[in-house]
Design a protein around this motif. Structure first.
Motif, short mmCIF file in Angstrom:
data_model
loop_
_atom_site.label_atom_id
_atom_site.label_comp_id
_atom_site.label_asym_id
_atom_site.label_seq_id
_atom_site.Cartn_x
_atom_site.Cartn_y
_atom_site.Cartn_z
N THR A 355 -18.54 151.07 -11.45
CA THR A 355 -18.63 152.42 -12.01
C THR A 355 -17.30 152.77 -12.68
OG1 THR A 355 -17.90 153.39 -9.91
CG2 THR A 355 -20.27 153.15 -10.24
N CYS A 393 -23.10 162.69 -19.53
CA CYS A 393 -22.22 161.56 -19.25
C CYS A 393 -21.31 161.29 -20.43
CB CYS A 393 -23.04 160.30 -18.96
SG CYS A 393 -23.45 160.09 -17.23
N GLU A 397 -17.82 156.84 -17.91
CA GLU A 397 -18.72 156.61 -16.78
C GLU A 397 -19.67 155.44 -17.03
OE1 GLU A 397 -20.22 160.59 -15.13
OE2 GLU A 397 -19.50 161.15 -17.13
#
Length: 696
Positions: A355, A393, A397
């Protein structure tokens, strides 16, 4: 400041007295070298999957094993803890329960070591058992695989928890030259210093699916059980596990339910035999002509890819939608979804779901968010997910994966020698096994024609990341007794898995003999990844006719095509294609000048230094691909607005302030987009000489 600190200390003292009076309980003890019963602290590594020198760090305090929270955890903490375990130092640490969630107490939180402490008891923390963490925040350490001389091993390094740390397939049929990877055999798990078998009672295809995934294979296949049943009775067996039950989506066998045999396990599994598994390798690792033929149709329909990774099976996840590649947001991204990606691409299960753009930030749209796979899907697009919104987002990310890949043994056929670190050195290749048990012979690679693409293959083959440089001379690394040149004319595309897959001469032909002309490499864990924003070039491009007397600076910096040298200066004109551009750095490292500051060249016309003669090439092509014009761009260093009088900067100042750019840009050097949203923009000298030379 002193008054404020004094007030804070007084306030803390008053609050402490009030709490003692109100609650009448002592605060949790600070770290000490012994438990309440006086027994010394013990430490151990646990979790999965891992090697012997890494894992979740656990500490035995007050007769109970517990973990350490990753809040404020640093490499200095890891150094101290690794020394507790008998290793000389730490090379890294992990957060967010990378090796799985522990159980029991979380003994330490906000641990703060300087790195030189002899014991963790000398480090600051919130005190024993005082934590606001969950086991999803369990810290891990990666220790340098070097033991402290004379270390008395009183700590537990290998745990006796109900976990399977390592697994393999042991082939029964022996061939003199068995090709890798091993795709079929008896499943064995590491137990102490040997290997043990698994009883196959109630063994299912889902179990095989998980085992194959751990070993780097996307799918399982049926095997001839009768053949293995006959061979199983010829060798003594040592069963360790039984009653294994997987659902199929697990990333590791330790996530399945199973039971251990206790005590003497020689007479168990009477109604069964050792578990046998057969696996199907992915296209990248397939052997045999029949499997290689399957690669072509799979590549045509590719809607998923990995970008930005240095090794096979790792990278930023990118998906194709409406003929446009985009990324996946990391919201709710986990091992199950990452496993679907890995298997779809022909790898095994996922060993890490990344991530926070750990593999660099992508460009363009973000196509998917909150992906929630069940684990049985054949494609990531089949998993439930949400379409991204502009506010949902950012590319910081972007999700990534690290997949399990089969062991091919490629790293055993090449090595580096003479370098200052394991990441650099002269390239030496193996010539095959030595005869009569002698040591394997090695040879050198001719440096003629050796470049960055060949170096990239070597770095990948050794698992050392990206190629920083490919060197044609290595006289300064002359520290080996290997002197014979055994490989020449090596030409790679940069995508090969091993140097042996590259084109090379059938017979060694090297014009420059001698070890000083042997090929070498410098590898790096991270690298820059520059990408031109092509739409901006198309939007801003225009044609301009400019007199030659206005192009002296462009000629000095070689911005004009080679035919301009034959022009009748200063008369006449040149037709220029002019445009603006943006260059994005999608990599995980800054792009910096490779040339030393002493070799930069000052150009008076535009008032800047060049650190590379040619940074990028531009060719003007017709629709059928014929080149009709050319141009290139050098790297340059701009004038610093804070320069001293005269407006001219020193080369030292340019380096320190980062104003040198190896790009067609007026921006400082390209920063990694993992840390910055830096984009190189440019307008000056962005002209490509489009004058078509007369036909002969």
């Amino acid at each position: 400041m002193g008054v404020t600190r004094g007030c804070q200390e007084l306030l803390s003292l008053l609050c402490g007295i009030w709490l003692w009076v109100s609650v009448a309980e002592p605060s949790p003890p600070t770290p000490t070298g012994q438990s309440r019963e006086g027994a010394p602290l013990q430490f151990r590594l646990a979790g999965y999957p891992r090697k012997h020198n890494e894992g979740r760090i656990e500490v035995f305090y007050n007769q109970e094993w517990g973990t350490i929270c990753d809040d404020d955890f640093t490499l200095a903490n890891a150094h101290v803890l690794c020394r507790h375990l008998g290793f000389v130092a730490a090379t890294g640490w992990t957060h967010s329960a990378k090796y799985g969630k522990g159980s029991g107490r979380i003994w330490l939180d906000n641990l703060n070591c300087g790195g030189s402490e002899k014991s963790v008891v000398d480090c600051r923390s919130r005190g024993w058992g005082n934590s606001d963490c969950s086991h999803e925040e369990d810290a891990g350490v990666i220790c340098k695989d070097e033991r402290i001389a004379g270390f008395v091993d009183s700590n537990v390094i290998e745990t006796e928890q109900n976990q399977v740390e390592e697994l393999r397939l042991r082939p029964v049929v022996s061939h003199a030259k068995r090709p890798l990877p091993v795709t079929e055999g008896i499943v064995e798990v590491r137990y102490k210093n040997s290997w043990a078998q698994i009883c196959d009672e109630n063994w299912s295809s889902w179990n095989s699916h998980v085992v194959c995934g751990m070993l780097g294979f996307p799918a399982e296949k049926k095997v001839n059980q009768n053949f293995y049943r006959l061979s199983a009775h010829r060798h003594p067996l040592n069963y360790r596990l039984h009653s294994v039950s997987c659902l199929g989506h697990e990333a590791h066998l330790s996530l399945c339910s199973f039971e251990f045999y206790r005590g003497n396990a020689t007479g168990v599994c009477k109604g069964g035999m050792p578990a046998v598994v057969g696996c199907v390798p992915g296209p990248l690792f397939a052997t045999g002509s029949a499997q290689k033929k399957k690669r072509r149709p799979q590549q045509v329909q590719k809607r998923l890819r990995l970008k930005g990774g240095a090794r096979p099976g790792e990278g930023r996840v990118e998906v194709l939608r409406n003929n446009e590649w985009g990324t996946v947001c990391d919201d709710r991204w986990n091992l199950v979804s990452a496993g679907v990606v890995c298997r779809e691409l022909g790898f095994g299960s996922a060993k890490e779901a990344l991530t926070g753009a750990r593999m660099g930030q992508g460009m363009g749209p973000i196509h998917m968010n909150e992906v929630q796979c069940a684990g049985s899907e054949k494609s990531l697009w089949s998993c439930p997910h949400k379409n991204i919104t502009k506010e949902g987002c950012k590319h910081s990310e972007d999700a990534g994966v690290r997949c399990n890949i089969p062991s091919m043994g490629y790293e055993n056929t090449v090595r580096l020698s003479g370098g200052r670190s394991p990441f650099e050195g002269r390239v030496e290749v193996a010539l095959g096994a030595g005869s009569n048990g002698t040591q394997q012979p090695w040879g050198l690679v001719c440096g003629q024609g050796w470049g960055i693409l060949e170096a990239a293959v070597v770095c990948r083959q050794l698992g050392l990341g990206f190629a920083s440089q490919g060197l044609q001379e290595t006289w300064y690394w002359d520290a080996s007794n290997v002197t014979e040149m055994v490989l020449s004319g090596v030409k790679c595309t940069g995508q090969e898995m091993t140097l042996s897959h590259c084109r090379h001469h059938d017979t060694v032909t090297c014009q420059k003999t001698g070890t000083r002309f042997a090929a070498g490499v410098i590898c790096s864990e991270t690298a820059s990844d520059l990408l031109l924003h092509a739409p901006l070039v198309q939007e801003t491009a225009y044609i301009e006719d400019r007199p030659l007397h206005m192009l002296y600076c462009a000629a000095e910096e070689n911005c004009l095509s080679s035919s301009a040298r034959q022009a009748n200066w200063p008369y006449g004109h040149r037709r220029l294609l002019r445009f603006s551009s943006q260059i994005h750095n999608n990599g995980r490292a800054d792009f910096r000048p490779k040339a030393g500051r002493h070799s930069w060249v000052w150009h008076e016309c535009h008032g800047h230094y060049h650190s590379m003669d040619i940074f990028t090439h531009y060719d003007l092509l017709t629709p059928n691909g014929t080149k009709v014009a050319e141009g290139h761009k050098a790297s340059f260093c701009l004038e610093d607005t804070e320069c001293q009088e005269g407006g001219r900067c020193s080369r030292e100042g340019l380096v320190e302030r980062g104003l040198c750019s190896e790009s067609p840009a007026v921006f400082p050097w390209a920063h990694s987009r993992q840390a910055h949203q830096a984009v190189l923009t440019s307008t000056p000298c962005h002209e490509r000489d489009a004058t078509v030379p007369p036909l002969p």
